[in-house]
Design a protein around this motif. Structure first.
Motif, short mmCIF file in Angstrom:
data_model
loop_
_atom_site.label_atom_id
_atom_site.label_comp_id
_atom_site.label_asym_id
_atom_site.label_seq_id
_atom_site.Cartn_x
_atom_site.Cartn_y
_atom_site.Cartn_z
N SER A 238 -1.35 -10.65 -0.82
CA SER A 238 -2.04 -9.26 -0.09
C SER A 238 -3.86 -9.81 -0.16
O SER A 238 -3.80 -10.58 -0.15
N THR A 239 -3.88 -9.03 1.66
CA THR A 239 -5.16 -9.32 1.96
C THR A 239 -6.89 -8.20 1.89
O THR A 239 -7.64 -8.48 2.22
N LYS A 240 -5.87 -7.44 0.83
CA LYS A 240 -7.01 -6.59 0.28
C LYS A 240 -7.92 -6.89 -0.79
O LYS A 240 -7.61 -8.55 -0.94
N ASN A 241 -9.68 -6.72 -0.05
CA ASN A 241 -10.44 -7.09 -1.34
C ASN A 241 -10.50 -6.60 -2.48
O ASN A 241 -10.21 -5.86 -2.57
N PHE A 242 -9.90 -7.62 -3.31
CA PHE A 242 -9.60 -7.33 -4.59
C PHE A 242 -11.11 -6.77 -5.36
O PHE A 242 -11.71 -7.65 -5.81
N ARG A 243 -11.46 -5.41 -6.24
CA ARG A 243 -12.69 -5.00 -6.48
C ARG A 243 -11.68 -4.07 -7.62
O ARG A 243 -11.45 -3.09 -7.47
N GLU B 170 -3.20 -0.80 -7.96
CA GLU B 170 -4.22 0.05 -7.53
C GLU B 170 -3.55 1.19 -7.01
O GLU B 170 -2.31 2.14 -7.37
N MET C 237 -8.89 0.61 -7.98
CA MET C 237 -7.98 -1.05 -8.14
C MET C 237 -8.15 -1.78 -10.00
O MET C 237 -9.44 -1.56 -10.56
N GLY D 267 -6.91 4.34 -4.34
CA GLY D 267 -7.17 3.27 -4.18
C GLY D 267 -8.20 2.47 -5.21
O GLY D 267 -8.68 1.56 -4.50
N SER E 168 -2.16 5.31 -5.85
CA SER E 168 -1.95 5.40 -4.84
C SER E 168 -2.02 6.53 -4.35
O SER E 168 -2.61 7.61 -3.52
N LEU F 214 -0.40 -4.70 -6.46
CA LEU F 214 -0.49 -5.28 -5.47
C LEU F 214 -0.20 -7.01 -5.25
O LEU F 214 0.19 -7.21 -5.88
#
Length: 287
Positions: free
Chosen positions: A213-218, A240, A231, A229, A242, A209
């Motif tokens: 990155s605008t992804k919410n990292f959880r 992440e 992470m 998906g 894939s 990532l």
């Protein structure tokens, strides 16, 4: 009134005689049957020693899945260890074929098989300590033995039916990753485990990532099988999953062992039920 009391005394005498027979005869018959079944189960896990029996037999298992042909390979099981692995992975994006195999000096211990075998051995030991010469004096004593045996058998079964839940960092830190030649690419993780009667191989493809990155990292928690998906953090990177590829192969003797566990647990429970019928009368009374 005297007739009723006489009938009650007669009934108690019959119950007493039946319970005496149960303690002195049927219990040992069931224990013999249990030992025979568990010795058969133990043979499925037997690892030949260093004597005239020679090295442990190697078994090859071809991995497959009805859902994907991205991963193909063969795992070689020698007792409770993987002695060889030969895996081909077709990369989804460019169809590049990757091949990796165990280094010749490496083996990977399957702790699930080893633990299951140890629990079976402990159950056999408990039964062997109550041979034909031993006299059970109370029902509670039999129930205690059955509970101890059932605990070992349940643990043996659970080790095969309940794979460990691992986080992705735990898989990344596993020594399995360092078993292969050539070295696995940094964007691949591999896990091997037993699930019921199957030997399973999972390959995770990863991508990094980007810091922006605008992804919410959880971060994902522990799981037997992670999904695309998921992470996690590894070193200074956020990664992440894939793609996930799972292939498996049936180990016939593990299926046999699971059947033996089920039959043995049923026998233990049936004996407990018979003892419990008398428990309100005789469980604490010696014979």
């Amino acid at each position: 009134m005297a007739t009723v009391m006489a009938a009650t005394a007669a009934e108690r005498a019959v119950l007493e005689e039946e319970f005496r027979w149960l303690l002195h005869d049927e219990v040992h018959a069931v224990l013999r049957q249990l030992q025979d079944i568990l010795k058969e189960a133990s043979l499925r896990f037997t690892l030949p020693g260093s004597g005239t029996e020679g090295p442990t037999k190697q078994e090859n298992f071809v991995l497959g899945s009805c859902g994907t042909d991205q991963v193909k390979g063969v795992l070689t099981l020698q007792g409770d260890a993987l002695s060889q692995a030969d895996v081909n992975l077709k990369m989804p994006r460019n169809n590049q074929l990757l091949h990796f195999a165990f280094r010749e000096d490496k083996q990977w211990k399957l702790q699930q098989i080893q633990d299951a075998r140890n629990h079976v051995s402990q159950a056999i030991y408990l039964l062997a300590n109550r041979d034909e010469s031993y006299q059970f004096r109370t029902g509670a004593e039999v129930l205690k033995l059955m509970d101890a045996v059932m605990l070992q058998l349940t643990r043996a079964r659970n080790r095969l039916t309940t794979p460990a839940t691992l986080t992705l960092p735990e898989i990344a830190a596993s020594g399995l990753t360092r078993m292969f030649a050539p070295t696995l690419p940094s964007d691949l993780l591999v896990n091997v485990y037993i699930n019921l009667n199957k030997l399973c191989l999972t390959v995770y493809q990863l991508h990094a990532l980007q810091p922006n990155s605008t992804k919410n990292f959880r971060p994902a928690g522990g799981a037997v099988l992670h999904s695309p998906g998921a992470m996690f953090e590894w070193g200074t990177q956020r990664l992440e999953v894939s793609h996930v590829h799972k292939v498996e192969s049936v180990i016939p003797w593990l299926n046999d062992a699971l059947v033996f566990f089920t039959v043995s647990l049923q026998l233990c429970q049936q004996l407990k039920d018979k003892i419990s019928v008398f428990s309100s009368y005789w469980s604490c009374r010696p014979f």
